[in-house]
Scaffold this active site. Structure first.
Site, PDB file in Angstrom:
ATOM      1  N   GLU A  43     -63.148  32.236   7.775  1.00  0.00           N
ATOM      2  CA  GLU A  43     -62.500  32.331   6.487  1.00  0.00           C
ATOM      3  C   GLU A  43     -61.064  32.855   6.638  1.00  0.00           C
ATOM      4  O   GLU A  43     -61.021  33.967   6.414  1.00  0.00           O
ATOM      5  CB  GLU A  43     -63.026  33.388   5.481  1.00  0.00           C
ATOM      6  CG  GLU A  43     -64.478  32.597   5.223  1.00  0.00           C
ATOM      7  CD  GLU A  43     -65.275  33.420   3.928  1.00  0.00           C
ATOM      8  OE1 GLU A  43     -64.582  34.376   3.513  1.00  0.00           O
ATOM      9  OE2 GLU A  43     -66.269  32.980   3.479  1.00  0.00           O
ATOM     10  N   GLU A  57     -71.853  28.966   5.560  1.00  0.00           N
ATOM     11  CA  GLU A  57     -72.467  29.974   4.811  1.00  0.00           C
ATOM     12  C   GLU A  57     -72.641  29.425   3.220  1.00  0.00           C
ATOM     13  O   GLU A  57     -71.868  28.571   2.706  1.00  0.00           O
ATOM     14  CB  GLU A  57     -71.457  31.194   4.611  1.00  0.00           C
ATOM     15  CG  GLU A  57     -71.563  32.164   5.801  1.00  0.00           C
ATOM     16  CD  GLU A  57     -70.625  33.129   5.671  1.00  0.00           C
ATOM     17  OE1 GLU A  57     -70.131  33.866   4.493  1.00  0.00           O
ATOM     18  OE2 GLU A  57     -69.666  33.390   6.508  1.00  0.00           O
TER      19      GLU A  57
HETATM   20  C1  PNW Z   1     -68.256  35.442   2.808  1.00  0.00           C
HETATM   21  N1  PNW Z   1     -65.401  33.218  -2.304  1.00  0.00           N
HETATM   22  O1  PNW Z   1     -66.948  36.094   2.140  1.00  0.00           O
HETATM   23  C2  PNW Z   1     -68.078  36.340   4.258  1.00  0.00           C
HETATM   24  O2  PNW Z   1     -67.765  35.256   5.347  1.00  0.00           O
HETATM   25  C3  PNW Z   1     -69.262  37.131   4.550  1.00  0.00           C
HETATM   26  O3  PNW Z   1     -68.839  37.851   5.563  1.00  0.00           O
HETATM   27  C4  PNW Z   1     -69.557  37.895   3.207  1.00  0.00           C
HETATM   28  O4  PNW Z   1     -70.693  38.639   3.695  1.00  0.00           O
HETATM   29  C5  PNW Z   1     -70.231  36.560   2.325  1.00  0.00           C
HETATM   30  O5  PNW Z   1     -69.379  35.850   2.345  1.00  0.00           O
HETATM   31  C6  PNW Z   1     -70.617  37.194   0.940  1.00  0.00           C
HETATM   32  O6  PNW Z   1     -69.457  37.798   0.450  1.00  0.00           O
HETATM   33  C7  PNW Z   1     -66.670  35.262   0.907  1.00  0.00           C
HETATM   34  O7  PNW Z   1     -64.471  33.746  -3.121  1.00  0.00           O
HETATM   35  C8  PNW Z   1     -65.682  35.947   0.025  1.00  0.00           C
HETATM   36  O8  PNW Z   1     -65.122  31.906  -2.406  1.00  0.00           O
HETATM   37  C9  PNW Z   1     -65.309  35.023  -1.098  1.00  0.00           C
HETATM   38  C10 PNW Z   1     -65.514  33.657  -1.194  1.00  0.00           C
HETATM   39  C11 PNW Z   1     -66.509  33.089  -0.158  1.00  0.00           C
HETATM   40  C12 PNW Z   1     -66.770  33.763   0.785  1.00  0.00           C
END
Ligand code: PNW
Length: 494
Positions: A211, A400
């Protein structure tokens, strides 16, 4: 029952019992609701099945689960510093101990095995391998991953490694301002090449950076994530460029140092643009929008250029770059990883210059246990479909997908996280729609194997198939673990 279904049934029953025995031997609570014989005898719904060689896995990251931050000469990371800064983490926690996975990894591999998952995505902590970021490697740091890999393979689980899930060595922040300097991009490639050289005998799939967009925006723009900076636009755009450059340099280093056949690609949280209504015009507009809103990330990685609109929008604050940088950033990849949680935009075709309108989301739009986690299962169809259609990508992994939920143990002690199951079933239905249409998705990694340190939300947001009691480190299977196990066993939705 057809012959095929009978074979499947017998195989499923045997495996199912073996797994249950495994869970019990582990001391984890047995799955709350075991599938009934009636459910087992149902013939497989072929309309809802996935490609036969589809990889089912779970995902975690180093800082979120490992703990043991001071052990075996691990150096400090920017997340250690950030979490210890007052006021940064909701519940005032940090991940000094987290899930203590550093010591409990063998038990955690058994949790995966009990699900029947045959793949696992984890990340390697750069400050364990190079405590100073560059220079002398720390053999004890790499040894942990050697032990983990051996344990995974001994249990029939294929490892997928992420090189960077946000835990930059603190020394590189102090020396270079982290990703504000291209020296960090180069250091990242050196580290990634070193790891590939030593682990690619067993790890065949490597993700570069997890990300890019979140680490840039939240780390350097808003300052919520580590390193907690709020940079002005030009510097922020430069950070974005250095992160993309780090990805490209790492792709090259992994290819140069890894064994032949090592596959590499990004794990990006594509900003997902869903056509509000599936007309040809809206679908085309959603593709146009996808290229533009991801211009600094996947678009430049796939196309080797910043879009005209991106350069016009950033204007005098545009990043400084060379043609050589763009060539490196767009080094060919073997696959694209996509983290899919939520639809970011619903798109309507428009007569305006861009050709699209991003519809504002009404306040009533439903979400899971976080305001950002809007429920739009069709994001799981459109994300890989756009990536195939726009850039011709021939191999995609969902790196994920999952949700936090607020379940408490019921009177009988079980965790009935039926909202998580609802979320997963709907997203997987749309993934199945994609694979059935031939969109080349090769695997799915559910976030997350177990509750863990959810960054600035601390331990308050729980994403796990397994509940974790962080006082005792006891892991307990939730009902969603049963859902996932059954889905994997049938390679179809249940
Ligand atoms: C991910 N969105 O973060 C991360 O890769 C993980 O480490 C984290 O624990 C997980 O998602 C859950 O939060 C994201 O806004 C944060 O689409 C935001 C988004 C997507 C993934």
């Amino acid at each position: 029952m057809t012959k095929g279904a009978a074979v499947l049934f017998n195989k499923f029953s045997r495996r199912h019992l073996a797994r249950l025995a495994g869970s019990l031997a582990l001391g984890i609570t047995a799955n709350p609701v075991n599938s009934s014989p009636a459910a087992d005898q149902q013939t497989q719904n072929h309309a809802a099945s996935f490609p036969i060689d589809f990889r089912w896995g779970t995902a975690t990251s180093a800082y979120q689960i490992e703990g043991a931050v001071d052990e075996d000469q691990r150096g400090p990371s920017i997340w250690d510093s950030h979490a210890h800064r007052p006021g940064t983490i909701q519940d005032r926690s940090n991940a000094d101990h987290a899930n203590d996975h550093y010591h409990l990894y063998k038990d955690d591999v058994q949790l995966m095995k009990a699900l029947g998952a045959k793949a696992y995505r984890f990340s390697i902590a750069w400050p364990r391998v190079f405590p100073e970021g560059t220079g002398s490697p720390n053999p004890k740091g790499l040894d942990f991953y050697n032990r983990l890999l051996d344990e995974l393979l001994a249990n029939g689980i294929e490892p997928f490694a992420t090189m960077y899930h946000w835990d930059l060595p603190q020394t590189l922040q102090d020396r270079y301002g982290g990703w504000m300097s291209r020296d960090t991009s180069k250091a990242f490639a050196d580290y990634a090449g070193y790891v590939a050289e030593h682990l690619s005998d067993r790890v065949k799939h490597i993700f570069t950076i997890n990300e890019c967009s979140r680490l840039v925006h939240l780390g350097y723009g808003i300052g919520a994530d580590a390193p907690g900076l709020k940079l002005p636009q030009q510097e922020l755009n430069q950070v974005r460029h250095h992160v993309a450059l780090g990805h490209g340099l790492a792709v090259q280093a992994i290819r140069a140092s890894g064994r032949a056949g090592t596959k590499v690609g990004p794990a990006e949280n594509l900003v997902i643009c869903v056509p509000a209504i599936e007309t040809a015009a809206n679908i085309g507009a959603a593709e146009t929008a996808t290229r533009e809103v991801n211009a600094g990330y996947l678009t430049v990685m796939m196309e080797g250029k910043y879009t005209e609109a991106y350069l016009a929008d950033t204007g005098k604050n545009a990043p400084k770059f060379t043609a050589e940088d763009l060539r490196i950033i767009s080094s060919p990849v073997d696959f694209v990883g996509l983290n899919v949680y939520t639809p970011h935009h619903y798109v309507v075709a428009s007569e305006n210059v861009s050709g699209f309108t991003l519809a504002p989301l009404p306040a009533s739009f439903p979400h899971m246990d976080a305001p950002w986690l809007k429920i739009g299962p069709e994001a799981m169809y459109w994300a890989p479909r756009h990536v195939e259609k726009i850039w011709g990508v021939r191999s995609i992994y969902i790196t994920e997908n999952g949700t936090s939920a607020t379940d408490q143990p019921a009177a009988d002690g079980h965790f009935y996280d039926v909202d998580r199951i609802m979320y997963l079933r709907n997203y997987l239905t749309h993934l199945q729609r994609a694979t059935s249409e031939g969109v080349p998705v090769n695997g799915y990694f559910l976030w997350s194997l177990m509750d863990n340190f959810e960054w600035t939300d601390g331990f308050e947001k729980r994403f796990g198939l397994y509940h974790v009691d962080f006082r005792t480190q006891r892991r307990t299977a939730r009902l969603s673990a049963s859902f996932y196990r059954e889905t994997i066993a049938r390679n179809a939705l249940v």
